[in-house]
Each structure stands twice: as C-alpha cells, then as structure tokens.
Design a protein around this motif. Sequence first.
Motif, PDB file in Angstrom:
ATOM      1  N   GLN A 128      -1.852  -4.786  20.044  1.00 50.33           N
ATOM      2  CA  GLN A 128      -1.862  -3.320  20.018  1.00 50.33           C
ATOM      3  C   GLN A 128      -0.645  -2.754  20.738  1.00 50.33           C
ATOM      4  OE1 GLN A 128      -4.673  -3.955  17.702  1.00 50.33           O
ATOM      5  NE2 GLN A 128      -4.050  -1.844  17.982  1.00 50.33           N
ATOM      6  N   GLY A 129      -0.215  -3.392  21.822  1.00 44.88           N
ATOM      7  CA  GLY A 129       0.996  -2.948  22.501  1.00 44.88           C
ATOM      8  C   GLY A 129       2.218  -3.061  21.613  1.00 44.88           C
ATOM      9  N   LEU A 171       2.720  -7.158  26.749  1.00 44.58           N
ATOM     10  CA  LEU A 171       1.397  -7.755  26.628  1.00 44.58           C
ATOM     11  C   LEU A 171       0.375  -7.112  27.559  1.00 44.58           C
ATOM     12  CD1 LEU A 171      -0.215 -10.001  25.233  1.00 44.58           C
ATOM     13  CD2 LEU A 171       0.516 -11.565  27.035  1.00 44.58           C
ATOM     14  N   GLU A 172       0.827  -6.544  28.661  1.00 40.89           N
ATOM     15  CA  GLU A 172      -0.109  -5.921  29.600  1.00 40.89           C
ATOM     16  C   GLU A 172      -0.866  -4.772  28.952  1.00 40.89           C
ATOM     17  OE1 GLU A 172      -0.196  -3.730  33.998  1.00 40.89           O
ATOM     18  OE2 GLU A 172       1.675  -4.554  33.209  1.00 40.89           O
ATOM     19  N   LEU A 178      -7.812  -4.423  25.467  1.00 40.24           N
ATOM     20  CA  LEU A 178      -8.954  -5.316  25.277  1.00 40.24           C
ATOM     21  C   LEU A 178      -9.959  -5.161  26.415  1.00 40.24           C
ATOM     22  CD1 LEU A 178     -10.302  -7.635  23.731  1.00 40.24           C
ATOM     23  CD2 LEU A 178      -8.884  -9.230  25.040  1.00 40.24           C
ATOM     24  N   LEU A 179      -9.462  -5.002  27.641  1.00 38.55           N
ATOM     25  CA  LEU A 179     -10.327  -4.848  28.806  1.00 38.55           C
ATOM     26  C   LEU A 179     -11.270  -3.660  28.641  1.00 38.55           C
ATOM     27  CD1 LEU A 179     -11.180  -5.055  31.850  1.00 38.55           C
ATOM     28  CD2 LEU A 179      -9.127  -3.706  32.356  1.00 38.55           C
ATOM     29  N   THR A 207      -1.676  -4.821  43.182  1.00 39.74           N
ATOM     30  CA  THR A 207      -2.933  -5.548  42.960  1.00 39.74           C
ATOM     31  C   THR A 207      -3.799  -4.888  41.883  1.00 39.74           C
ATOM     32  OG1 THR A 207      -4.055  -4.311  44.731  1.00 39.74           O
ATOM     33  CG2 THR A 207      -2.960  -6.384  45.332  1.00 39.74           C
ATOM     34  N   ARG A 208      -3.278  -3.850  41.247  1.00 44.45           N
ATOM     35  CA  ARG A 208      -4.067  -3.210  40.177  1.00 44.45           C
ATOM     36  C   ARG A 208      -4.330  -4.184  39.041  1.00 44.45           C
ATOM     37  NH1 ARG A 208      -1.547   2.904  39.492  1.00 44.45           N
ATOM     38  NH2 ARG A 208      -1.793   3.535  41.663  1.00 44.45           N
ATOM     39  N   THR A 209      -3.354  -5.076  38.757  1.00 42.40           N
ATOM     40  CA  THR A 209      -3.560  -6.070  37.706  1.00 42.40           C
ATOM     41  C   THR A 209      -4.738  -6.974  38.052  1.00 42.40           C
ATOM     42  OG1 THR A 209      -1.187  -6.048  37.223  1.00 42.40           O
ATOM     43  CG2 THR A 209      -2.458  -7.896  36.377  1.00 42.40           C
TER      44      THR A 209
END
Length: 313
Positions: free
Chosen positions: A68-69, A247-248, A254-255, A288-290
Amino acid sequence: MPAQPKAIKRAASLGLKHCALLVLTLAVLGPFVPDYELLGLNQHLLLALNVLALNFCLGLGGQASLAQGAFCGLGAYFSVLAHQAWPEASPLILACVALSAWGIGFGLSYPMEKLGEGFLAMATLGLSLIFTNLAVSLSSITGGPDGMLVTTPLSILGLNLRGDIAHYYVFLALLAGGLYLFLALRHSRLGRALLACKSDPMAAAACGIRRPAVRSLSFGLGAALSALAGAVYAPYGGFISPGEFDLELSLKTLLYLVIGGPGNPVRPILAVLGLESLLSHAHFLGDTRTLFHGLLLGAALLAPVAWKRLRKK
C-alpha cells in the motif's frame, strides 16, 4: 421475500448508516480543529485511506498486501510529474492515476493467485522494496533520497486546492467515496463471491467462481484508492520523498486494519484516528514509536485468542 436478502439489505443499511455517521461527524468537526492540528489530522486521514484500501484486499478477498505504501507513492510521484507538464489537467491526471494503479494491482495479483497462497504477500513486499529503490536511484526524476519540491497544486473545478482545511475536505470526500464503494462491493454479488473465495476457496471454485479474476479486481481497487490518496497528499505537503512511502507505511496500514478488524469499514478508521492522535502527542516515545506499533500489533493478534479462552472458562 426470503429472509436472506432481507438480512443482506439490513446489514448494508446499518453499515451505510455507521459510515455516514463517521463522515458527517468528521465533516462537522473540521472547522473547529485548530490549524496546527489539521496537518496531523490530514496525515492521519492519509493513513486511514490506505487502511481502507487494504481492507478491499484483505477484508474482502483475504489477500495480504505489503504494497500500500508503494501504491501510495506511485500515485504521488506520477501526479507530481504529470502536473509539471499539464498543471490544469488534475481530473484527467487523477483518473489516469487510479486506472494505472488498478492495472498494476490487477497485473500483480492475477498471476500470483494462480501460484498459490503466500506468493502475493512476497510479491507485494518485493514491489514495496523495488519502488523505494527506484525512487532513490532515479534522482534526476524523483530527486533521489532528498525528495522533490511540489509547487503545482491540484486544480478541481477550476479552483486551485490550497490550505489545510481544503485538503481536509478532499481527503474526507475521498474517504466517503471509498467507504461507499466498499459497502456497495461487499453486499453485491461480486462481494459475496469474494467472501466465498476468502472463507472456502474449494467450494467457491466448485460454484464456478473464478478466484484469480475476482480477487484481482478487488486488489486493483485497493491499489487505486491508495494511489489516489498519494496523488492528493503530494501537493498538500509541498514536498515528497521515498521515505514517506516506504515499507513502514505498509506495515502501519496492516497494523491498524488488524486492530480494527478486516472486513469492518469503520473500526479500522477509528483506530487510526484515535491511536495516531494519541501517539502524535506522545513526544516522549521518540524513536520507540515503532516498538509501540509492534506491541499494538501483537496485542491485536493475541486479544481474540485470550478472549476466547476467557469465555470458555
């Protein structure tokens, strides 16, 4: 009238009411959102549009996608480059963006469906990586890793689209159109064929449903919606770079779809708007958000299992 058609109509009407309530609420709240918050809210709507696009693939057809990205970035770069040559042709450019993305999505999904499960997910991962590498490598066209400035705005009905609130309502209109298309597809004959392919492929094939063609149509619609979202977003920020569509973005899409539930049109969007708004104010998390996103995904996957065990007890 048989009970089943009545139930389908009732479910379609209820889903339409929920979607209309969501869109109307956002439309009413728009003018009251402070200007400094609108930028973040528009970015959340971009993510929500990509989540809805993935819902066409995973929620209806059961196809996992990590592209999607890439589709969003393709729409953004295609739109920017086309507007440099034809600045007043926004409607035609947006139509070409949607049609091209649909063709790429269909062309990617159809052969992978014939190979079997799992191949499409790997193909979309490859597409995402290829797009990022091409955007970085073709620096003479895309600006490379430094990105490129966008100076030509979208022109709709003879008006140049500028400002946070104008883009907010364009994003909202695109979201409303995507939600309506999703509901119309889900409760149509094609939508029932998609759900049959998702739940029991062998039974669907026995009923004469051509699984590769049916699922590829839905996958193409998801690709087209992501590309349109990218095309609208590109002139809004005034700058695009490969890092915005890597990709993020696909993983975050997806998340939130997993958190909200594939197949449900409203809950994933509420998850995006709610959780992303909270995270945007959690500056103390920093990089750390990832990790926090990963923890959210793990919790979303484990929660249904834990709930079933609790109910059994």
